[in-house]
Design an enzyme around this catalytic site. Structure first.
Site, PDB file in Angstrom:
ATOM      1  N   GLY A 160       0.685  -1.479   0.069  1.00  0.00           N
ATOM      2  CA  GLY A 160      -0.139   0.158   0.145  1.00  0.00           C
ATOM      3  C   GLY A 160       1.032   1.318  -0.086  1.00  0.00           C
ATOM      4  N   ASP A 181      10.351  -7.069  -2.859  1.00  0.00           N
ATOM      5  CA  ASP A 181       9.224  -7.813  -2.509  1.00  0.00           C
ATOM      6  C   ASP A 181       9.238  -9.336  -2.877  1.00  0.00           C
ATOM      7  OD1 ASP A 181       6.505  -8.454  -1.916  1.00  0.00           O
ATOM      8  OD2 ASP A 181       6.122  -6.150  -1.584  1.00  0.00           O
ATOM      9  N   ASN A 189      -5.362  -7.536  -1.774  1.00  0.00           N
ATOM     10  CA  ASN A 189      -4.441  -6.453  -1.577  1.00  0.00           C
ATOM     11  C   ASN A 189      -5.007  -5.116  -2.360  1.00  0.00           C
ATOM     12  OD1 ASN A 189      -1.517  -8.695  -2.612  1.00  0.00           O
ATOM     13  ND2 ASN A 189      -2.378  -8.054  -0.499  1.00  0.00           N
ATOM     14  N   LEU A 190      -5.926  -5.377  -3.379  1.00  0.00           N
ATOM     15  CA  LEU A 190      -6.315  -4.356  -4.152  1.00  0.00           C
ATOM     16  C   LEU A 190      -7.096  -3.385  -3.707  1.00  0.00           C
ATOM     17  CD1 LEU A 190      -7.069  -6.874  -7.508  1.00  0.00           C
ATOM     18  CD2 LEU A 190      -4.991  -5.591  -6.699  1.00  0.00           C
ATOM     19  N   ARG A 192      -6.067  -1.463  -1.471  1.00  0.00           N
ATOM     20  CA  ARG A 192      -5.239  -0.022  -1.333  1.00  0.00           C
ATOM     21  C   ARG A 192      -3.972  -0.332  -2.157  1.00  0.00           C
ATOM     22  NH1 ARG A 192      -5.251  -4.411   1.509  1.00  0.00           N
ATOM     23  NH2 ARG A 192      -3.468  -5.479   2.324  1.00  0.00           N
ATOM     24  N   CYS A 293      16.488   5.148  18.005  1.00  0.00           N
ATOM     25  CA  CYS A 293      16.295   6.167  18.743  1.00  0.00           C
ATOM     26  C   CYS A 293      14.828   6.438  19.064  1.00  0.00           C
ATOM     27  CB  CYS A 293      16.771   7.569  18.235  1.00  0.00           C
ATOM     28  SG  CYS A 293      18.407   7.688  17.937  1.00  0.00           S
ATOM     29  N   CYS A 307      -1.900  -5.299   9.311  1.00  0.00           N
ATOM     30  CA  CYS A 307      -3.113  -4.828   8.685  1.00  0.00           C
ATOM     31  C   CYS A 307      -4.093  -5.949   8.677  1.00  0.00           C
ATOM     32  CB  CYS A 307      -2.681  -4.488   7.338  1.00  0.00           C
ATOM     33  SG  CYS A 307      -2.179  -2.674   7.498  1.00  0.00           S
ATOM     34  N   CYS A 364      22.482   5.932  21.539  1.00  0.00           N
ATOM     35  CA  CYS A 364      21.693   5.100  20.699  1.00  0.00           C
ATOM     36  C   CYS A 364      22.842   4.142  20.297  1.00  0.00           C
ATOM     37  CB  CYS A 364      21.348   5.666  19.542  1.00  0.00           C
ATOM     38  SG  CYS A 364      20.896   4.728  18.144  1.00  0.00           S
ATOM     39  N   CYS A 367      23.557   4.807  16.092  1.00  0.00           N
ATOM     40  CA  CYS A 367      23.831   6.357  15.467  1.00  0.00           C
ATOM     41  C   CYS A 367      24.407   7.141  16.452  1.00  0.00           C
ATOM     42  CB  CYS A 367      22.616   6.893  14.939  1.00  0.00           C
ATOM     43  SG  CYS A 367      21.818   7.859  15.845  1.00  0.00           S
TER      44      CYS A 367
END
Length: 408
Positions: A160, A181, A189-190, A192, A293, A307, A364, A367
């Site tokens: 999405g 992917d 799926n369709l 969104r 962070c 979802c 952190c 970073c």
């Protein structure tokens, strides 16, 4: 009494100060003056002053406010020989611009003095039409469009979020779009994932996305990564990209991506969605906080259902994906204020946006200064583990613990 051309030119010279090319260069460097080329397109294409904005005299009234919204900024106009720029400067003075000058002798004198000349990137006639609305904008223009055409953006997930981001990045002319992917298109799926279609159910999402992108814009080179994003391949997959658009739907992948992107200094535009809500930020290495962070440890799975469990309003990932595309384009062009250090919250039910300020964690493990030094020494700091798996350390050999799904 009617005025002749000579009368008008004399009046313009009395009203508008003229500066030499050397003085114009000094005004730009010393006072931040905006240099504006008021010649026609074909003259600009033959060479121009480096860093100049191009607004032909015919459009100076319409477009100068975009290039110079403040009326007190010093502006130096030039044309071929120094005449059209005088008349254009009169127009700006009448509009309230208080510090306008004309370059004496124009571009001809600039060249005669042996000064540096910039040649615009040559766009094809079709590209000039396709990207014409970008070319009209001083913040983009031909040079910015050429930069987009030479840029590489990686989409993590063709779901999405990735669907709407991919469509608008392609439409904008981002030259290379990579998609990672491992999933296939499903009927569910369709609702969104608008980059796919009903006749592609069962097809790999990467290939489906490529077909849609190239149907929209054949300029785009689409690189397909039909695989899961894991510790063993993350460096190989993301290396060489200018910006990463994060459309993942698992915490494991987000942490893995974060750690690798920080190490390779690649900005990540992150978004996530839940039912009617969305979040958006940009993780620009060492300019703002990173994902760790914000979330030092992942929440338990029951606190962050996907979802497929909690549901999502179909337009929400579309809206957030569009905002991701906008942020990616800003980062590629170096314009506007990035979302580094800012988190935007969207609520679809009341159409509201809320912004939160974020800070880097000085401790952190990824970073912070100590983490950077440890990584350089070959002894990266340990980070929180996921279940029984080893800590998510770049190159730590996590294996199948980190997976990139379809993303919303």
């Amino acid at each position: 009494m009617a005025k002749s051309y000579a009368d008008l030119l004399r009046e313009a010279r009395e009203q508008i100060p003229e500066v030499t090319p050397a003085a114009a260069d000094g005004l730009r460097d010393g006072r931040g003056a905006l240099i504006v080329d008021v010649r026609e397109d074909e003259e600009w294409d033959a060479g121009h002053v480096p860093g100049a904005a191009h607004i032909s005299k015919s459009y100076i009234e319409q477009r100068i406010e975009d290039a110079a919204p403040g009326r007190d900024r010093p502006i130096v106009l030039y044309c071929a020989g120094g005449v059209r720029s005088l008349f254009a400067a009169q127009t700006l003075a009448a509009m309230g611009y208080t510090d306008v000058t004309s370059m004496l002798g124009g571009f001809q004198r600039w060249k005669a003095e042996g000064r540096e000349i910039a040649m615009p990137v040559a766009l094809t006639s079709e590209q000039k039409i396709r990207y014409s609305r970008h070319l009209l904008m001083p913040e983009v223009g031909a040079e910015g469009q050429a930069k987009l055409l030479g840029s590489k953006v990686l989409l993590i997930g063709a779901g999405g979020l990735g669907s709407s981001a991919a469509l608008y990045l392609a439409a904008a002319g981002v030259g290379t779009i990579g998609i990672i992917d491992f999933d296939v298109v499903d009927l569910s799926n369709l609702q969104r994932q608008v980059i796919h279609a009903n006749d592609r159910i069962g097809e790999r999402k990467t290939e489906s996305a490529r077909r849609t992108i190239n149907a929209l814009n054949p300029d785009v080179n689409v690189l397909l990564h039909d695989e899961m994003l894991i510790a063993a391949n993350v460096e190989r997959v993301i290396a060489g990209y200018d910006v990463i658009v994060d459309g993942t739907d698992t915490f494991e992948t987000r942490y893995l991506l974060n750690d690798a992107a920080i190490a390779l200094r690649i900005p990540v535009v992150h978004a996530s969605v839940f039912r009617f809500e969305g979040q958006l930020t940009a993780f620009v290495p060492y300019e703002g906080p990173c994902y760790r962070c914000l979330y030092p440890t992942p929440p338990p799975p029951e606190m962050a259902p996907g979802c497929s469990v909690a549901g999502v309003l179909g337009v929400v990932p579309g809206i957030m994906g569009l905002l991701q595309a906008n942020e990616a384009i800003k980062l590629l062009l170096g314009i506007g204020d990035s979302l580094a250090g800012r988190l935007v919250l969207f609520d679809a039910l009341d159409a509201s946006f809320t912004e939160l300020r974020l800070r880097r964690d000085p401790d952190c493990p990824v970073c912070s200064d100590a983490a950077v030094a440890a990584r350089a020494a070959g002894t990266p700091l340990a980070v929180p583990a996921f279940g029984a798996d080893a800590p998510f350390v770049l190159g730590g050999g996590l294996g199948a613990g980190a997976v990139a799904g379809g993303g919303a």
